[in-house]
Design a protein around this motif. Structure first.
Motif, PDB file in Angstrom:
ATOM      1  N   SER A   1      35.537 -37.126   7.516  1.00 47.91           N
ATOM      2  CA  SER A   1      36.918 -37.456   7.879  1.00 47.91           C
ATOM      3  C   SER A   1      37.531 -38.416   6.868  1.00 47.91           C
ATOM      4  N   GLN A   2      36.737 -39.391   6.416  1.00 48.47           N
ATOM      5  CA  GLN A   2      37.228 -40.341   5.425  1.00 48.47           C
ATOM      6  C   GLN A   2      37.508 -39.662   4.085  1.00 48.47           C
ATOM      7  N   GLU A   3      36.646 -38.710   3.718  1.00 39.69           N
ATOM      8  CA  GLU A   3      36.852 -37.991   2.460  1.00 39.69           C
ATOM      9  C   GLU A   3      38.085 -37.091   2.543  1.00 39.69           C
ATOM     10  N   ALA A   4      38.317 -36.508   3.703  1.00 35.29           N
ATOM     11  CA  ALA A   4      39.528 -35.714   3.886  1.00 35.29           C
ATOM     12  C   ALA A   4      40.760 -36.584   3.680  1.00 35.29           C
ATOM     13  N   PHE A   5      40.697 -37.810   4.164  1.00 38.88           N
ATOM     14  CA  PHE A   5      41.813 -38.754   3.987  1.00 38.88           C
ATOM     15  C   PHE A   5      41.978 -39.123   2.522  1.00 38.88           C
ATOM     16  N   GLN A   6      40.864 -39.315   1.818  1.00 36.17           N
ATOM     17  CA  GLN A   6      40.925 -39.741   0.414  1.00 36.17           C
ATOM     18  C   GLN A   6      41.454 -38.643  -0.493  1.00 36.17           C
ATOM     19  N   TYR A   7      41.068 -37.390  -0.223  1.00 39.56           N
ATOM     20  CA  TYR A   7      41.388 -36.298  -1.146  1.00 39.56           C
ATOM     21  C   TYR A   7      42.506 -35.379  -0.655  1.00 39.56           C
ATOM     22  N   GLY A   8      43.142 -35.708   0.474  1.00 44.42           N
ATOM     23  CA  GLY A   8      44.252 -34.896   0.949  1.00 44.42           C
ATOM     24  C   GLY A   8      43.833 -33.560   1.520  1.00 44.42           C
ATOM     25  N   LEU A   9      42.779 -33.542   2.345  1.00 45.89           N
ATOM     26  CA  LEU A   9      42.219 -32.303   2.876  1.00 45.89           C
ATOM     27  C   LEU A   9      42.453 -32.177   4.378  1.00 45.89           C
ATOM     28  N   GLY A  10      42.327 -30.945   4.856  1.00 46.03           N
ATOM     29  CA  GLY A  10      42.264 -30.729   6.281  1.00 46.03           C
ATOM     30  C   GLY A  10      40.830 -30.891   6.763  1.00 46.03           C
ATOM     31  N   VAL A  11      40.641 -30.755   8.072  1.00 42.95           N
ATOM     32  CA  VAL A  11      39.320 -30.980   8.679  1.00 42.95           C
ATOM     33  C   VAL A  11      38.938 -29.768   9.517  1.00 42.95           C
ATOM     34  N   GLU A  12      37.685 -29.315   9.372  1.00 38.73           N
ATOM     35  CA  GLU A  12      37.186 -28.192  10.172  1.00 38.73           C
ATOM     36  C   GLU A  12      36.288 -28.686  11.296  1.00 38.73           C
ATOM     37  N   LEU A  13      36.449 -28.090  12.471  1.00 36.69           N
ATOM     38  CA  LEU A  13      35.513 -28.270  13.581  1.00 36.69           C
ATOM     39  C   LEU A  13      34.571 -27.075  13.590  1.00 36.69           C
ATOM     40  N   GLU A  14      33.290 -27.322  13.887  1.00 40.33           N
ATOM     41  CA  GLU A  14      32.289 -26.264  13.815  1.00 40.33           C
ATOM     42  C   GLU A  14      31.429 -26.253  15.079  1.00 40.33           C
ATOM     43  N   MET A  15      31.097 -25.054  15.511  1.00 34.33           N
ATOM     44  CA  MET A  15      30.176 -24.918  16.640  1.00 34.33           C
ATOM     45  C   MET A  15      29.270 -23.718  16.393  1.00 34.33           C
ATOM     46  N   GLY A  16      28.151 -23.691  17.137  1.00 33.86           N
ATOM     47  CA  GLY A  16      27.210 -22.586  17.054  1.00 33.86           C
ATOM     48  C   GLY A  16      26.898 -22.061  18.439  1.00 33.86           C
ATOM     49  N   PRO A  17      26.116 -20.991  18.564  1.00 32.77           N
ATOM     50  CA  PRO A  17      25.826 -20.367  19.862  1.00 32.77           C
ATOM     51  C   PRO A  17      25.237 -21.314  20.903  1.00 32.77           C
ATOM     52  N   SER A  18      24.557 -22.373  20.457  1.00 29.07           N
ATOM     53  CA  SER A  18      23.913 -23.284  21.407  1.00 29.07           C
ATOM     54  C   SER A  18      24.909 -24.019  22.304  1.00 29.07           C
ATOM     55  N   VAL A  19      26.200 -24.051  21.929  1.00 27.68           N
ATOM     56  CA  VAL A  19      27.172 -24.744  22.781  1.00 27.68           C
ATOM     57  C   VAL A  19      27.320 -24.050  24.131  1.00 27.68           C
ATOM     58  N   LEU A  20      26.969 -22.788  24.191  1.00 21.77           N
ATOM     59  CA  LEU A  20      27.099 -22.048  25.452  1.00 21.77           C
ATOM     60  C   LEU A  20      25.932 -22.300  26.391  1.00 21.77           C
ATOM     61  N   THR A  21      24.839 -22.879  25.885  1.00 20.22           N
ATOM     62  CA  THR A  21      23.634 -23.028  26.707  1.00 20.22           C
ATOM     63  C   THR A  21      23.091 -24.444  26.782  1.00 20.22           C
ATOM     64  N   GLU A  22      23.499 -25.339  25.862  1.00 19.89           N
ATOM     65  CA  GLU A  22      22.919 -26.683  25.806  1.00 19.89           C
ATOM     66  C   GLU A  22      24.003 -27.760  25.857  1.00 19.89           C
ATOM     67  N   GLN A  23      23.840 -28.721  26.770  1.00 18.33           N
ATOM     68  CA  GLN A  23      24.797 -29.827  26.845  1.00 18.33           C
ATOM     69  C   GLN A  23      24.710 -30.698  25.598  1.00 18.33           C
ATOM     70  N   ALA A  24      23.524 -30.845  25.032  1.00 18.88           N
ATOM     71  CA  ALA A  24      23.380 -31.651  23.819  1.00 18.88           C
ATOM     72  C   ALA A  24      24.195 -31.063  22.669  1.00 18.88           C
ATOM     73  N   ALA A  25      24.227 -29.739  22.581  1.00 16.45           N
ATOM     74  CA  ALA A  25      25.019 -29.081  21.545  1.00 16.45           C
ATOM     75  C   ALA A  25      26.512 -29.290  21.797  1.00 16.45           C
ATOM     76  N   ARG A  26      26.912 -29.218  23.067  1.00 17.95           N
ATOM     77  CA  ARG A  26      28.319 -29.459  23.391  1.00 17.95           C
ATOM     78  C   ARG A  26      28.712 -30.886  23.040  1.00 17.95           C
ATOM     79  N   ASP A  27      27.828 -31.824  23.340  1.00 20.80           N
ATOM     80  CA  ASP A  27      28.114 -33.221  23.005  1.00 20.80           C
ATOM     81  C   ASP A  27      28.242 -33.399  21.493  1.00 20.80           C
TER      82      ASP A  27
END
Length: 545
Positions: A457-483
């Protein structure tokens, strides 16, 4: 007799005291003229990026510090690997009137050894307050491919200082040596007033949706198609909860994504047939682009109730990456199959083949887009489908610049989503990219702490970038992945990369769609929290374990 002996003694003494005309004399530098005053100095090297022991070990092993250090005159190069940049601070033995400084760099493009785009020089008396001593840019074009050396020099107008600082970006490798500082303690200082440097690293801020380069993109969903059956096929059912935010009861409560970036699964893009199959799939009736257009049309009345009277969404289409490993792409206009590799044909022929394939694809893609005449879709850009710049590929940077030209000639922007610390990231604007959104790669690497998201996030601020959010299949089955996914949002919120920032969401193959349609409240919360983040209402500042 006594007089003669006295004469001879005086004569011999004169012979001994007179130096011979051939004796070696080593002249000392005149103290009222500038000379290299850094020989007895000390120095330190740091990076604003998070310390990465892996990169440090590799650079020490591959390009160790030369004998005598960076300030010595050894022909050995000192290597700096990735981590975005380096700051070198030299402390002189005493305050000295300075007249200039220089440092030498080497470039071998095919090995990822690149000149820094610039070197920022600054001086200080106490090592705390710094003053601008010149920003020197490289005179070698970024698309140059070869091996050469370059010295970056700056002139300092007789300023009294004890510290001098050099700051330069590091793409993949930077090799440096022979850092010199010129001056003399006996020179008279001038009354030149230097500009004070900011106390914190300069940052342009994250990429704003209102910036011309963003083309109106605020929140983009990555839409993969072209393979894997139903998971790679998008119909109105899949697009509905991505276009509109649907309540648990299925009611339209707001708009979700304003932009859809269509990408191919890379495994099928090794031949002209694979490229054609993906392109044709984009325009299949009732799927992909057609389905997205129909979905928006179906929500016209619902959006009108929300004050959206002419609903459209932005679309970004991908240019398949002409990978230099492809040696049998297929035939275009000749009887010979194209090879993108320089082996057996040279760099220029390989580049020409890559360029021809790219131009052919973009021409056909835009023709099909125009013919489709989607009334609710607005094409705003093309996407460069490689997550880093491969400097070993034939004329890679030149090819990117040509892709940028193709986009701009058609009134489009060139988009890019590089990996964290990707090759080419620090030079993105010089290569022709318009809109760059940074991956953190935090979710998929469980060993990484949330510090990675903070840094991204800090590098995005420094270089004028957007930010991507990422998830994988484990978010559907694991609370730790959702967290872990929620922690991405928290980091962006804590580092001012939520509101007024361009975002992209990578949700694998329709993971966010499945979360939206789930009856499990823990799974559906993924959809709800993502919506809150996209509209700037996510306010959690505490990280989950």
């Amino acid at each position: 007799m006594k007089t003669l002996r006295h004469f001879l003694a005086v004569f011999m003494l004169c012979i001994v005291m007179v130096p011979t005309a051939h004796a070696d004399v080593i002249p000392l530098p005149p103290m009222n003229q500038a000379f290299n005053v850094a020989k007895d100095a000390t120095y330190s090297v740091s990076s604003t990026d998070t310390t990465d022991t892996y990169f440090q070990q590799v650079q020490t092993k591959t390009y160790p510090e030369p004998p005598g250090g960076l300030l010595g005159t050894s022909p050995t190069w000192n290597g700096f690997l990735r981590q975005l940049n380096r700051t070198v601070v030299v402390k002189l033995a005493q305050p000295t009137v300075l007249t200039g400084a220089s440092i030498q760099f080497m470039e071998q493009t095919s090995r990822g050894i690149l000149f820094p785009t610039h070197v920022q020089f600054s001086v200080s008396m106490n090592g705390n307050r710094w003053y601008d001593a010149g920003n020197v840019t490289s005179h070698v074009p970024p698309y140059y491919s070869g091996s050469l050396e370059q010295t970056f020099r700056t002139t300092i107008h007789r300023v009294n200082a004890q510290y001098i600082r050099l700051q330069f970006p590091v793409d993949v490798w930077v090799l440096a040596r022979n850092l010199k500082v010129f001056g003399s303690p006996l020179l008279s200082p001038s009354y030149t007033q230097l500009t004070a440097m900011p106390s914190k690293p300069f940052g342009v801020g994250t990429l704003s949706p209102g910036a011309p380069a963003s083309a109106g993109v605020k929140n983009a969903l990555l839409v993969y198609s072209g393979a894997y059956g139903a998971e790679g096929t998008w119909t109105q059912k899949q697009f509905s909860p991505m276009v509109a935010y649907l309540s648990g009861a299925g009611q339209v409560s707001g708009s979700m994504f304003d932009t859809f970036l269509f990408l191919p699964y890379g495994s099928s893009l090794t031949t002209i047939g694979g490229w054609q199959h993906y392109m044709h799939g984009l325009f299949t009736p009732n799927e992909q682009l057609s389905a997205l257009n129909a979905t928006i049309a179906s929500y016209q009345s619902s959006f009108a109730n929300l004050g959206i009277h002419e609903p459209t969404v932005n679309v970004i289409l991908t240019i398949p990456y002409p990978n230099s490993s492809i040696t049998n792409f297929g035939k275009l206009w000749s009887n010979q199959s194209l090879s993108f590799s320089s082996k057996g044909q040279g760099t220029y022929a390989a580049y020409e083949n890559r360029l021809r394939a790219m131009e052919w694809y973009v021409s056909n893609l835009l023709a099909k887009w125009k013919a489709a005449n989607y009334t609710h879709l607005h094409l705003v850009g093309l996407y460069w489908d490689a997550e880093s710049v491969s400097y070993s590929a034939p004329s890679e940077v030149k090819l990117i610049e040509h892709a940028s030209d193709l986009a701009h000639k058609n009134n489009l922007k060139l988009f890019w989503i590089p990996t964290y610390n990707a090759a080419g990231l620090v030079s993105w604007s010089t290569y022709g990219f318009d809109d760059v959104i940074l991956q953190s790669n935090y979710f998929e690497t469980r060993s990484l702490s949330v510090q990675r998201m903070e840094t991204a996030s800090q590098e995005a601020f420094q270089y004028g970038l957007g930010v991507e959010l990422e998830m994988g299949p484990s978010v559907l089955t694991e609370q730790a992945a959702r967290d872990r996914y929620y922690n991405e949002m928290t980091a962006a919120y804590n580092n001012s990369a939520e509101k007024n920032t361009v975002h992209a969401v990578y949700a694998g193959s329709q993971l966010l769609v499945r979360a939206a349609l789930s009856t499990d409240p823990n799974v559906r919360s993924i959809y709800v929290n993502t919506y809150d983040f996209l509209i700037g209402q996510f306010t959690n500042s505490s990280y989950l374990p």
